[in-house]
Every structure is written in structure tokens, then in C-alpha cells.
Design a protein around this motif. Structure first.
Motif, PDB file in Angstrom:
ATOM      1  N   HIS A 179       0.851  -1.182   0.000  1.00 19.96           N
ATOM      2  CA  HIS A 179       0.000   0.000   0.000  1.00 19.96           C
ATOM      3  C   HIS A 179       0.893   1.240   0.000  1.00 19.96           C
ATOM      4  O   HIS A 179       1.903   1.298   0.709  1.00 19.96           O
ATOM      5  N   GLY A 180       0.525   2.241  -0.801  1.00 19.55           N
ATOM      6  CA  GLY A 180       1.334   3.448  -0.868  1.00 19.55           C
ATOM      7  C   GLY A 180       1.443   4.185   0.446  1.00 19.55           C
ATOM      8  O   GLY A 180       2.401   4.930   0.672  1.00 19.55           O
ATOM      9  N   ALA A 181       0.482   3.963   1.347  1.00 16.99           N
ATOM     10  CA  ALA A 181       0.516   4.615   2.655  1.00 16.99           C
ATOM     11  C   ALA A 181       1.336   3.845   3.674  1.00 16.99           C
ATOM     12  O   ALA A 181       1.622   4.362   4.766  1.00 16.99           O
ATOM     13  N   PHE A 227      -2.348   5.308  -7.975  1.00 18.14           N
ATOM     14  CA  PHE A 227      -1.634   6.315  -7.192  1.00 18.14           C
ATOM     15  C   PHE A 227      -1.347   5.867  -5.773  1.00 18.14           C
ATOM     16  O   PHE A 227      -0.476   6.415  -5.099  1.00 18.14           O
ATOM     17  N   ASN A 228      -2.054   4.866  -5.275  1.00 21.06           N
ATOM     18  CA  ASN A 228      -1.890   4.469  -3.874  1.00 21.06           C
ATOM     19  C   ASN A 228      -1.346   3.056  -3.717  1.00 21.06           C
ATOM     20  O   ASN A 228      -1.497   2.438  -2.673  1.00 21.06           O
ATOM     21  N   VAL A 229      -0.732   2.531  -4.804  1.00 19.41           N
ATOM     22  CA  VAL A 229      -0.188   1.168  -4.770  1.00 19.41           C
ATOM     23  C   VAL A 229       1.283   1.193  -5.180  1.00 19.41           C
ATOM     24  O   VAL A 229       1.629   1.686  -6.261  1.00 19.41           O
TER      25      VAL A 229
END
Length: 360
Positions: A179-181, A227-229
Motif C-alpha cells: 500500500h502506498g501509505a 496512485f496508492n499502490v
């Protein structure tokens, strides 16, 4: 020339162009051979008695570019155009064949070599593998390329390196998606790939002798879909150029070393593929003196450039020069001040050059 421009064909698909070339050569009275390099054409013309033989080469293929010109003879095939002037090269060699067939004021044999697939596909190598120089033995082989950087009526000729070797590399960086976060839960190949791209630039600046010429350019970076991976994989690709075998080998080994070492430091793995596409185009001294003599007789010594630096672009005429001695020149082709260089969607061969190239 304009007929060929309007009907461009990509490498190994030059069927219409080959038909036209063969038809014209036959009408001039030449013996014509076809099939070498799939769509290649060779015309044979014998002069007075003599055992010497010369090869004159022109390339025929176009590029996968959408033409932006609007003149009447623009490409009729959207996405394919003669953006490098091979339409002009073919027309000039046909002009030379027509003139020599009419006059026959020479001794020995001339082989007119119309080559397919110069643009990255190695048509010269394919013709050679099909027996070009065994079937048509030459003492020397000569080629030219139009050069918009020179004025019409000017010629650049030099012994030694003229065009660079062209290599391609691909680097696949494998990490672990996340996960990008929460990047700490994965292994980020994007950061690793970015580090590799930056470090590859140190090859020319910190590894290769500053007195040698080399280029390493990363031209593709593909990775990720959201955008979030953080993706699992990033793909890099590019080109390397050089003139000497030792420099070429050094660049290749450094690309492997940098990619794998940096990947390891980032806990990733890197898979590298390195391909030698074209060797360097290196002119032979004796044949270059002959080329310079012919060029000087044509345009005068004040219009000959002997010391222009070689170009980092590549040319598969290099394969022919590796098999037989010869020389490759640049012929001035500049038009109006607003003109453009090769491989541009607005490029068009300057017809004022035709008589100069055919005469050379």
C-alpha cells in the motif's frame, strides 16, 4: 523521389519500393538480383575490361512516424513516413545507375546495393548473411547520408569513426508490492529504479575516460497502475553509444554492476538484458581518401569538411564496413532556415541535393 516519399514502407516490407527499383534498373539495362535481405535489390553494371568492383549502397526503408507535412506528395500511409531521407538516397543511387548505364565510362563492375531495413532492424547484416559479398564481391563499398546540418553542395568526409555503435539495455527491477501509505510493509522498486537511473549517469562522468566518447540514456520508465499502490516491478530501458570496443565493453559491464548492486542495496533484484544492435561505423583510410578525392572534384575543396566530429547516432552500413573496406560520407541537405533535422515529422528531403548525391 516524391513517388517513394508518398508511398513509404517500413523495414523488410519495402515491396513496392523494391519493385520500382528493380523495374527502373532493368529499364536502364542492368542485370538485377532480388531477395537478399528479403526485399533487397542489387543491380550489376559492367564497364570496360577490368577486374575491380565497387559497391554503392542506398537504404530504402521509412520510419513509424505520423507525417505532419501537407504537400501533395505527403505519406499516404498514416503513421509511416520517410523522415530520414531514404527516399532521396534511393533516388540518387538510381540516378547514378542511369547515368553510368548510359555512358559506361569506367572499367570493372559496379554493384548498386539497395538495402532494406536500416532503421534499427539490421538490413545490412541480413543481406550479408544472405551472401551479399560472396555473390557480389567488391573491393570497396561506399555509402552516404543526407545531412541537414550542412548546406547543399557541401560534403563531410573523415577517416575513422563516423557514427557510433548502438546498444540497447533493459532493466527489470523486482521488489514487493505494498500500500502506498504503508511502504514499510513492502520493498519499493520505484525508489530503487530511480536510484539506478541516477547512478547510470556516473558511467560517462566517472568511469569512462573523459577523452573518450560515450552516451548512456535511460529512455523508458514503466511501473505502477494506481496512485496508492507500490508496484512489484519497474521496467527501465535505454540506449548506450560509443565508438571503441573497449569503451562499449566497459559501459556494458558497468550497467550490469550498477543495476544489480543498487538493487541489492534496496533489497530488490534486477534482471539486465544488454543487446549490441549496430557496431560503430568506422571508415577505412585508403577508401576515405578516394571518397574525399571524388567529393573534392565534385564540390571543390572549399566545400569539403574533413574535421567534423563524428555523430553519436548509428548506421547499419557499419556491418558492410566490417566486411569490406569502404567509406561513408555526409552530404549537405539543408533547405530553408526553418527546416528540421532527421526523424522529425515535418522532415522532407531537399530535392536540390539529388544531383549532388547522384554525381558523387
Amino acid at each position: 523521389r516524391k513517388d517513394i516519399h508518398a508511398n513509404p514502407e517500413l523495414g523488410f516490407k519495402e515491396n513496392r519500393t523494391s519493385d520500382l527499383v528493380a523495374q527502373l534498373l532493368t529499364s536502364f539495362g542492368l542485370e538485377v538480383h532480388r531477395g537478399l535481405g528479403q526485399t533487397g535489390v542489387v543491380g550489376i553494371l559492367k564497364g570496360s575490361s577490368g577486374n575491380n568492383a565497387i559497391g554503392l549502397r542506398a537504404d530504402m526503408d521509412a520510419l513509424p512516424i505520423l507525417e505532419e507535412n501537407t504537400f501533395e506528395y505527403k505519406s499516404r500511409d498514416d503513421g509511416v513516413m520517410h523522415a530520414c531521407g531514404h527516399d532521396g538516397h534511393t533516388a540518387m543511387l538510381l540516378g547514378a545507375a542511369k547515368y553510368l548505364a548510359e555512358t559506361k565510362n569506367f572499367s570493372g563492375t559496379v554493384y548498386f546495393i539497395f538495402q532494406p531495413a536500416e532503421e534499427g532492424l539490421g538490413g545490412a547484416s541480413t543481406m550479408i548473411q544472405d551472401g551479399l559479398f560472396e555473390k557480389f564481391p567488391v573491393d570497396g563499398v561506399y555509402g552516404l547520408h543526407n545531412w541537414p546540418g550542412l548546406k547543399v553542395g557541401e560534403i563531410a568526409v573523415r577517416s575513422g569513426p563516423m557514427m557510433a555503435a548502438c546498444d540497447e539495455f533493459e532493466i527489470t527491477v523486482i521488489g514487493e508490492g505494498a500500500h502506498g501509505a504503508m511502504p514499510h510493509l513492502g520493498i519499493d522498486p520505484v525508489v530503487c529504479a530511480a536510484d539506478i537511473v541516477t547512478s547510470l549517469q556516473t558511467i560517462v562522468s566517472r568511469v569512462i575516460d573523459p577523452l573518450e566518447a560515450a552516451v548512456v540514456s535511460v529512455t523508458k520508465i514503466h511501473g505502477g497502475d494506481a496512485f496508492n499502490v507500490i508496484p512489484k516491478q519497474v521496467d527501465l530501458a535505454g540506449t548506450a553509444r560509443s565508438f571503441k570496443d573497449s569503451v562499449q565493453q566497459n559501459v556494458e559491464s558497468e550497467i550490469f554492476q550498477i543495476a544489480k548492486s543498487i538493487a541489492s542495496a534496496h533489497r530488490c533484484t534486477a534482471h539486465v538484458t544488454y543487446t549490441h544492435q549496430f557496431p560503430a561505423t568506422v571508415n577505412h583510410e585508403a577508401e576515405t581518401l578516394l571518397a574525399a578525392k571524388a567529393a573534392t572534384e565534385l564540390v571543390g575543396k572549399d566545400h569539403i569538411h574533413h574535421n567534423l566530429p563524428p555523430c553519436m547516432g548509428s548506421e547499419d552500413f557499419s556491418y558492410m564496413l566490417n566486411e569490406r573496406p569502404g567509406s561513408y560520407i555526409w552530404m549537405g541537405n539543408s533547405g530553408d532556415p526553418g527546416g528540421c533535422f532527421l526523424h522529425n515529422p515535418k522532415y522532407d528531403f531537399n530535392d536540390e541535393s539529388l544531383v549532388w548525391g547522384a554525381s558523387y
